[in-house]
Design a protein around this motif. Structure first.
Motif, short mmCIF file in Angstrom:
data_model
loop_
_atom_site.label_atom_id
_atom_site.label_comp_id
_atom_site.label_asym_id
_atom_site.label_seq_id
_atom_site.Cartn_x
_atom_site.Cartn_y
_atom_site.Cartn_z
N THR A 1 -11.46 -11.85 0.06
CA THR A 1 -10.70 -12.46 -1.04
C THR A 1 -10.02 -11.40 -1.89
N GLY A 2 -10.74 -10.27 -2.09
CA GLY A 2 -10.16 -9.18 -2.87
C GLY A 2 -10.41 -7.81 -2.27
N GLY A 3 -10.95 -7.79 -1.05
CA GLY A 3 -11.26 -6.53 -0.38
C GLY A 3 -12.55 -6.57 0.40
N SER A 4 -13.08 -7.76 0.63
CA SER A 4 -14.46 -7.91 1.08
C SER A 4 -14.72 -7.63 2.55
N VAL A 5 -13.70 -7.43 3.39
CA VAL A 5 -13.96 -6.84 4.71
C VAL A 5 -13.59 -5.36 4.71
N ARG A 6 -12.57 -4.99 3.91
CA ARG A 6 -12.09 -3.61 3.96
C ARG A 6 -12.99 -2.65 3.22
N ILE A 7 -13.52 -3.04 2.08
CA ILE A 7 -14.40 -2.14 1.33
C ILE A 7 -15.69 -1.84 2.10
#
Length: 470
Positions: A174-180
């Motif tokens: 939603t705001g970075g939850s796979v990338r972070i």
């Protein structure tokens, strides 16, 4: 052959050629889960079900029945994605007994292509956070240092893939939850343009911004999983880096980064330049006013509406208020409960202004940046910081100053997420304290295939990182 090191693509090829049996893969990865259980990557795992599905996959192949390009390949799922046979807890007590009757469409598509559902991964409670220090299930532990977090909210997904328990996991962003989490664990991940991957059957935060997305150890696997979900595959363009125009937005995206993170990402840009990429410094400050005027308002307003709808549609048996009251993390509980109070809830007028005025203006500014600078991608550190210590959930010290942890962690990924553009993260190295760093690429709206092509061209230059402890 070390089965746990193999990618989805490699496993699929070996199974289809009958060089390796699906049950051999299942047994090897089940052993890895057992051996590394202290990493706390899973909230639900049924080894007997995995093995039974693998045995069936071998019988099907022996009879000449291949289900598709993922036949016999284990794939894990974040615990907010409905997978038949498992509870969908979303990492919170108020949903721990909810067992869906059907797969979410994203899980169904992967199973139809032959994938074996390999358990449910730990996550930040209800996906409202960036650490996966989960009060109900415990923290997922970083493979590079178990005292540090894996990131969030898809931290268990990254934890499982980085610990070589499974070749890929499907998280949500939603705001970075796979990338972070991928960046914090030395992995590749991809946030599709919202709508490209189906989001039904997933415990939601934002109808505008949510999307499932994969975490894997190779960009070829990201592209393979994307092709299964969208229903077609494309041949990667082999010379994408020569002449690739990369925008480098110094203000906001780079200037605040921790010096060790900045150094690793800058070195990666220098490598890209040596490969023929063209770096263009750009001014992206005009993104920020419209982003700040819309990001939190959209997520908080839609958080209540969409979760209420999910609980009712799927017969979870608890109301929004009951789920909110049972949330263990104080910060997450306050977000949900504030939406029940007239004095703190986001009103419809503020929401309408955010979603109808500021977000479209943000999207237009992104279009202008890509168009006027003739850019292919924007590049920036995925996170300003390295993975923090488990327990440091409220604040982090950045450049000598104490900052709130959550907004600091999603600082760079949240802007493109709000605008609905696709993004990837690339594992580019380690900090001075041997913690992973990711470099993010965002592309223009709908340019998912370009982004995946670029990623595939960088596969040999930036392999997934591996902890010396594994």
């Amino acid at each position: 052959m070390n089965i746990s090191e193999l990618s989805c693509s490699e496993l699929a090829s070996l199974v289809s050629s009958r060089t390796l049996h699906a049950v051999e893969i299942a047994d090897a990865l089940i052993d890895q889960v057992d051996k590394l259980s202290d990493a706390n990557a899973f909230t639900g795992f049924d080894a007997s079900s995995v093995r039974a599905d693998a045995e069936q996959a071998d019988r099907d192949l022996a009879a000449g029945r291949s289900k598709g390009p993922l036949h016999g390949v284990p794939i894990a799922f974040k615990d907010n994605i409905n997978v038949k046979g498992y509870a969908t807890t979303a990492g919170t007590a108020g949903m721990r007994h909810f067992r869906p009757q059907d797969d979410a469409p994203v899980a169904a598509k992967l199973r139809q292509a032959g994938a074996i559902a390999f358990g449910k991964n730990n996550m930040h409670e209800l996906a409202y956070g960036a650490t996966t220090n989960n009060a109900l299930f415990g923290p997922s532990r970083n493979p590079f240092n178990p005292d540090h977090v894996c990131g969030g909210s898809s931290g268990g997904s990254a934890c499982a893939v980085a610990h070589r328990m499974v070749p890929a996991s499907i998280g949500t962003d939603t705001g970075g939850s796979v990338r972070i989490p991928a960046a914090f664990c030395g992995l590749w991940s991809y946030r599709p343009s919202p709508g490209r991957w189906p989001k039904a059957g997933i415990v939601p935060i934002s109808s505008t911004r949510d999307t499932p997305g994969p975490i894997a150890r190779t960009p070829s696997d990201l592209a393979l999983l994307d092709s299964v979900i969208v229903g077609h595959s494309e041949v990667s363009k082999s010379s994408m880096i020569q002449g690739l125009r990369i925008g480098v937005p110094d203000d906001f995206f780079w200037d605040l980064a921790d010096p060790s993170v900045f150094r690793v990402c800058s070195d990666a840009l220098d490598r890209l330049k040596s490969m023929g990429a063209i770096l263009e410094k750009i001014d992206a400050r005009r993104l920020l006013d419209h982003h700040m005027a819309s990001t939190t308002i959209i997520a908080f307003f839609e958080g209540k509406v969409t979760l209420e709808g999910f609980l009712e549609a799927h017969g979870v048996g608890n109301s929004y208020e009951t789920v909110a009251q049972s949330v263990a993390a104080a910060d997450v509980r306050s977000i949900l409960l504030d939406q029940l109070k007239s004095e703190t809830a986001v009103g419809r007028e503020r929401y309408a202004e955010a979603v109808n005025i500021h977000r479209p203006a943000l999207q237009e500014e992104y279009r202008r940046i890509f168009r006027d600078n003739s850019l292919d991608v924007l590049a920036f550190p995925t996170a300003l910081i390295a993975p923090p210590l488990i327990g440091d959930d409220a604040t982090v010290v950045l450049n000598g100053q104490e900052q709130p942890l959550f907004p600091t962690t999603i600082h760079n990924t949240d802007v493109g997420s709000n605008a609905g553009i696709p993004g990837i993260t690339i594992p580019v190295g380690l900090t001075d304290t041997n913690l992973p760093v990711g470099l993010a690429f965002d592309a223009a709206a709908g340019a998912d295939r370009l982004l995946l092509d670029v990623a595939i061209c960088l596969e040999e230059q930036f392999p997934a990182l591996k902890s010396r402890y594994l």
